[in-house]
Design an enzyme around this catalytic site. Structure first.
Site, PDB file in Angstrom:
ATOM      1  N   GLY A  88       0.831  -1.196   0.000  1.00 50.55           N
ATOM      2  CA  GLY A  88       0.000   0.000   0.000  1.00 50.55           C
ATOM      3  C   GLY A  88       0.863   1.243   0.000  1.00 50.55           C
ATOM      4  CB  CYS A 104       4.637   2.192   7.601  1.00 54.53           C
ATOM      5  SG  CYS A 104       4.252   3.665   6.641  1.00 54.53           S
ATOM      6  CG  LEU A 105       6.570   0.851   1.698  1.00 52.99           C
ATOM      7  CD1 LEU A 105       6.060   1.189   0.303  1.00 52.99           C
ATOM      8  CD2 LEU A 105       7.700  -0.174   1.630  1.00 52.99           C
ATOM      9  CG  HIS A 115      -0.054   6.869   5.222  1.00 55.13           C
ATOM     10  ND1 HIS A 115       1.035   7.346   5.906  1.00 55.13           N
ATOM     11  CD2 HIS A 115       0.175   5.539   5.050  1.00 55.13           C
ATOM     12  CE1 HIS A 115       1.886   6.344   6.143  1.00 55.13           C
ATOM     13  NE2 HIS A 115       1.381   5.238   5.636  1.00 55.13           N
ATOM     14  CD  GLN A 139       3.225   5.710   2.678  1.00 50.59           C
ATOM     15  OE1 GLN A 139       2.244   5.219   2.120  1.00 50.59           O
ATOM     16  NE2 GLN A 139       4.153   4.985   3.267  1.00 50.59           N
ATOM     17  CG  HIS A 145      -1.178   1.300   7.163  1.00 50.49           C
ATOM     18  ND1 HIS A 145      -0.311   0.877   8.142  1.00 50.49           N
ATOM     19  CD2 HIS A 145      -0.436   2.110   6.341  1.00 50.49           C
ATOM     20  CE1 HIS A 145       0.884   1.398   7.935  1.00 50.49           C
ATOM     21  NE2 HIS A 145       0.834   2.156   6.846  1.00 50.49           N
ATOM     22  CD  GLU A 146      -1.294   2.439   2.508  1.00 49.21           C
ATOM     23  OE1 GLU A 146      -0.861   3.589   2.338  1.00 49.21           O
ATOM     24  OE2 GLU A 146      -0.572   1.508   2.925  1.00 49.21           O
TER      25      GLU A 146
HETATM   26 ZN    ZN Z   1       2.226   3.347   5.792  1.00 52.96          ZN
END
Ligand code: ZN
Length: 191
Positions: free
Chosen positions: A45, A99-100, A145, A50, A141-142
């Site tokens: 995701g 998370c990236l 963000h 991000q 989660h996304e």
């Molecule tokens: Zn994330």
């Protein structure tokens, strides 16, 4: 084009986001770039903040972890534009998230088991879906963000204290990831 992923401490991850007004070449390019970035980082995701953008857009691609043909998963990848959560189940579940933007940190997070969401796909077609399982988890989660919320905001103060040092190092740019990341925004930035 692969975009550098913003790392914990970058103000872009806490910035206000805005609904997308209309389909545009710029939006389609952003979605293409986000797909490429997500694939390159082998994530499941990715949300616009991000990659330093303020559009209310995120992508989900579960193909790396789930066999599409084995369950009722909608075709992957999925693009969510101007999403809103319209319902959450009373039942919660616990699941380990990463998370990236926060490399090498994984923590258990409690979230509703299933949700309903309204959104536009990349063709600007509206959808209203009810999802559970991993898809509901990643979508929440996304979506967070877009609200400037990170999964580590949702863990206990004790768990948070255990990773405080690592987070501080990330803020300073001391981060190792096998994908392209943006340097720290603060003074003393790497070039
Ligand atoms: Zn994330």
């Amino acid at each position: 084009m692969i975009l550098p992923i913003r790392i914990y401490g970058d103000p872009a991850l806490r910035a206000k986001t805005y609904e997308v007004d209309a389909d545009s070449e710029d939006l389609q390019q952003l979605i293409d770039d986000m797909h490429e970035t997500l694939r390159g980082a082998e994530g499941i995701g990715l949300a616009a903040p991000q990659v330093g953008r303020t559009e209310r857009v995120f992508l989900v691609d579960l193909r790396a972890v789930v066999d599409e043909s084995e369950n009722s998963l909608p075709p992957q990848p999925m693009v969510f534009i101007n999403p809103s959560i319209t319902w959450e189940s009373d039942d919660d579940g616990e699941f380990e998230e990463g998370c990236l933007s926060i490399p090498d940190v994984r923590e258990m997070v409690i979230r509703p088991d299933s949700i309903q969401m309204w959104y536009l796909d990349r063709d600007f077609e509206p959808h209203h879906i009810k999802v559970g399982g991993l898809l509901a988890r990643v979508i929440q989660h996304e979506y967070d963000h877009l609200e400037g919320v990170l999964f580590i905001d949702l863990i206990t103060p004790f768990r948070r204290s255990l990773i405080r040092r690592r987070l501080r190092e990330m803020t300073r740019g001391n981060v190792e990831a096998d994908y392209l990341v943006a340097g720290p925004v603060s003074k003393g930035a790497r070039w």
